[in-house]
Design a protein around this motif. Structure first.
Motif, short mmCIF file in Angstrom:
data_model
loop_
_atom_site.label_atom_id
_atom_site.label_comp_id
_atom_site.label_asym_id
_atom_site.label_seq_id
_atom_site.Cartn_x
_atom_site.Cartn_y
_atom_site.Cartn_z
N ARG A 51 0.83 -1.21 0.00
CA ARG A 51 0.00 0.00 0.00
C ARG A 51 0.86 1.26 0.00
O ARG A 51 0.53 2.26 -0.64
CB ARG A 51 -0.96 0.02 1.18
CG ARG A 51 -2.04 1.07 1.01
CD ARG A 51 -3.27 0.75 1.82
NE ARG A 51 -2.98 0.77 3.25
CZ ARG A 51 -2.85 1.90 3.95
NH1 ARG A 51 -2.99 3.06 3.36
NH2 ARG A 51 -2.61 1.84 5.23
N GLN A 54 1.84 1.80 -3.43
CA GLN A 54 0.71 2.30 -4.21
C GLN A 54 0.58 3.80 -4.06
O GLN A 54 0.31 4.52 -5.03
CB GLN A 54 -0.58 1.61 -3.78
CG GLN A 54 -1.80 2.01 -4.60
CD GLN A 54 -3.05 1.26 -4.20
OE1 GLN A 54 -3.01 0.40 -3.32
NE2 GLN A 54 -4.16 1.58 -4.83
N VAL A 55 0.76 4.29 -2.84
CA VAL A 55 0.68 5.73 -2.59
C VAL A 55 1.85 6.46 -3.25
O VAL A 55 1.67 7.45 -3.97
CB VAL A 55 0.67 6.02 -1.08
CG1 VAL A 55 0.84 7.52 -0.81
CG2 VAL A 55 -0.61 5.51 -0.45
N ARG A 58 2.00 6.25 -7.21
CA ARG A 58 0.73 6.56 -7.87
C ARG A 58 0.98 7.35 -9.16
O ARG A 58 1.67 8.36 -9.16
CB ARG A 58 -0.14 7.39 -6.92
CG ARG A 58 -1.53 7.70 -7.44
CD ARG A 58 -2.29 8.44 -6.37
NE ARG A 58 -3.56 8.96 -6.83
CZ ARG A 58 -4.68 8.26 -6.87
NH1 ARG A 58 -4.67 7.01 -6.47
NH2 ARG A 58 -5.80 8.81 -7.30
N SER A 174 -1.90 12.63 -6.41
CA SER A 174 -1.53 12.21 -5.07
C SER A 174 -1.23 13.45 -4.24
O SER A 174 -0.93 14.52 -4.77
CB SER A 174 -0.31 11.28 -5.10
OG SER A 174 0.81 11.95 -5.64
N TYR A 201 -6.43 7.03 1.58
CA TYR A 201 -5.55 6.00 2.13
C TYR A 201 -4.61 5.45 1.06
O TYR A 201 -3.51 4.98 1.38
CB TYR A 201 -6.38 4.86 2.72
CG TYR A 201 -7.02 5.19 4.04
CD1 TYR A 201 -6.27 5.21 5.21
CD2 TYR A 201 -8.38 5.47 4.13
CE1 TYR A 201 -6.84 5.52 6.43
CE2 TYR A 201 -8.98 5.78 5.35
CZ TYR A 201 -8.20 5.81 6.49
OH TYR A 201 -8.78 6.12 7.70
N ASN A 202 -5.05 5.49 -0.20
CA ASN A 202 -4.24 4.96 -1.29
C ASN A 202 -3.69 6.04 -2.21
O ASN A 202 -3.14 5.72 -3.28
CB ASN A 202 -5.07 3.97 -2.12
CG ASN A 202 -5.45 2.74 -1.32
OD1 ASN A 202 -4.66 2.21 -0.54
ND2 ASN A 202 -6.68 2.30 -1.48
N SER A 203 -3.83 7.30 -1.80
CA SER A 203 -3.38 8.37 -2.68
C SER A 203 -2.70 9.52 -1.95
O SER A 203 -2.43 10.56 -2.56
CB SER A 203 -4.57 8.92 -3.48
OG SER A 203 -5.53 9.50 -2.61
#
Length: 335
Positions: A51, A54-55, A58, A174, A201-203
């Motif tokens: 994760r 992923q952040v 992005r 992001s 949470y993911n960006s």
């Protein structure tokens, strides 16, 4: 996980300092064990690596192994548009940024806003400390008043944190939240935003020069991706390298504190806060430095990278994200 080398250095330093001060092996062992237990009980684990990647990856090919770094617009891209404004966020998106770095501050009545300084003097047509200006008064100021492109962006106002976040979500950017202080207030405000906009949470990632801010954020919501921000010698010298203090004694004292702070960041604080990234001033980044943090599951992000040749180096050689004041041309850094 704390690397074995880190553990040896940390506990050896504690043991050695206490031994020098007390000349007691018992006290030295006791304090070293206490530090170990403190970390074991109070440290936060890093968020899952997948994760965090992923952040931090992005909008790029890093996560898929293509090795392309993200360009992050510093204060929304303070050279290309008035910093920390909706106009800057939109301009950064148009100029090809994968993300924006935004500064979180508060008005006197507790409204979370975007502002780098603790006064409005440098960037607006107003004057005075934020702590004495209500949001209704701030909303009347021209945030483009001191910008080099003030005529193009005349009348741009200071946005709320929520307005900025909603714009970033719409543009699929992001967000690097740079928290300037107010640990409790910031943790509450950001916690509310993450609950309202789970896509964050993911960006997005929460960053700060103050470890207390990051630790408080992890207490509020341990699922948030976080980073510590650091510039060696920041207590004794300004961003351009000139001393903060005219007094030689005070300068030397702050230099010593700088050494201790730098050691703490690299051997203790990162572990205590469970960070996923380390934001470091660009002059201190090297392939070995990137590897140092990679072994600890931490990604390096460099700031402020404003020359095209430097950007190519970070993209093609180091392959790490960088924060820049401009997406379109070379410029001097905004301190």
């Amino acid at each position: 996980m704390l690397q074995s080398g880190d553990a040896v250095v940390l506990y050896s330093v504690v043991f050695g300092l206490v031994l020098l001060g007390t000349r007691s092996p018992v006290w030295s062992c006791g304090l070293a064990i206490s530090v170990y237990l403190f970390l074991a009980v109070f440290k936060f684990p890093q968020v899952p690596d997948s994760r965090a990647r992923q952040v931090l990856s992005r909008g790029t090919g890093v996560a898929s192994g293509l090795g392309r770094a993200s360009s992050i617009a510093h204060r929304g891209g303070g050279h290309d548009a008035p910093e920390n404004t909706i106009a800057a966020i939109r301009q950064a998106s148009e100029n090809g940024a994968e993300g924006v770095e935004l500064d979180l501050e508060f008005s006197s009545d507790g409204v979370p806003i975007l502002m780098h300084d603790d006064t409005v003097d440098r960037t607006t047509n107003g004057s005075g400390p934020l702590g004495q200006i209500s949001f209704s008064e701030l909303s009347k100021l021209d945030a483009a008043a001191k910008h080099r492109l003030r005529e193009k962006f005349a009348g741009e106002r200071i946005p709320t944190l929520e307005e900025a976040v909603e714009e970033c979500i719409k543009l699929q950017l992001s967000i690097y939240f740079d928290v300037k202080g107010h640990p409790d207030q910031a943790a509450v405000a950001l916690g509310d935003l993450y609950r309202k906009h789970p896509v964050l949470y993911n960006s997005s990632i929460v960053c700060s020069f103050e470890p207390k801010v990051i630790y408080r954020m992890r207490q509020t919501d341990p699922e948030v991706v976080t980073a510590l921000t650091h510039r060696p010698w920041s207590m004794s010298r300004r961003g351009d390298g000139t001393p903060h203090f005219a007094s030689p004694w005070k300068h030397q004292w702050m230099t010593l504190l700088d050494i201790l702070l730098d050691w703490a960041h690299h051997h203790l604080l990162w572990k205590l806060c469970g960070i996923s990234a380390f934001l470091i001033q660009k002059d201190f980044v090297s392939p070995d430095y990137v590897q140092y943090w990679a072994k600890r599951g931490v990604q390096v992000v460099a700031w402020t990278v404003n020359k095209d040749v430097e950007k190519q180096y970070y993209q093609e050689v180091l392959q790490v994200n960088y924060i820049t004041d401009s997406l379109v041309e070379d410029c001097e850094p905004h301190y």
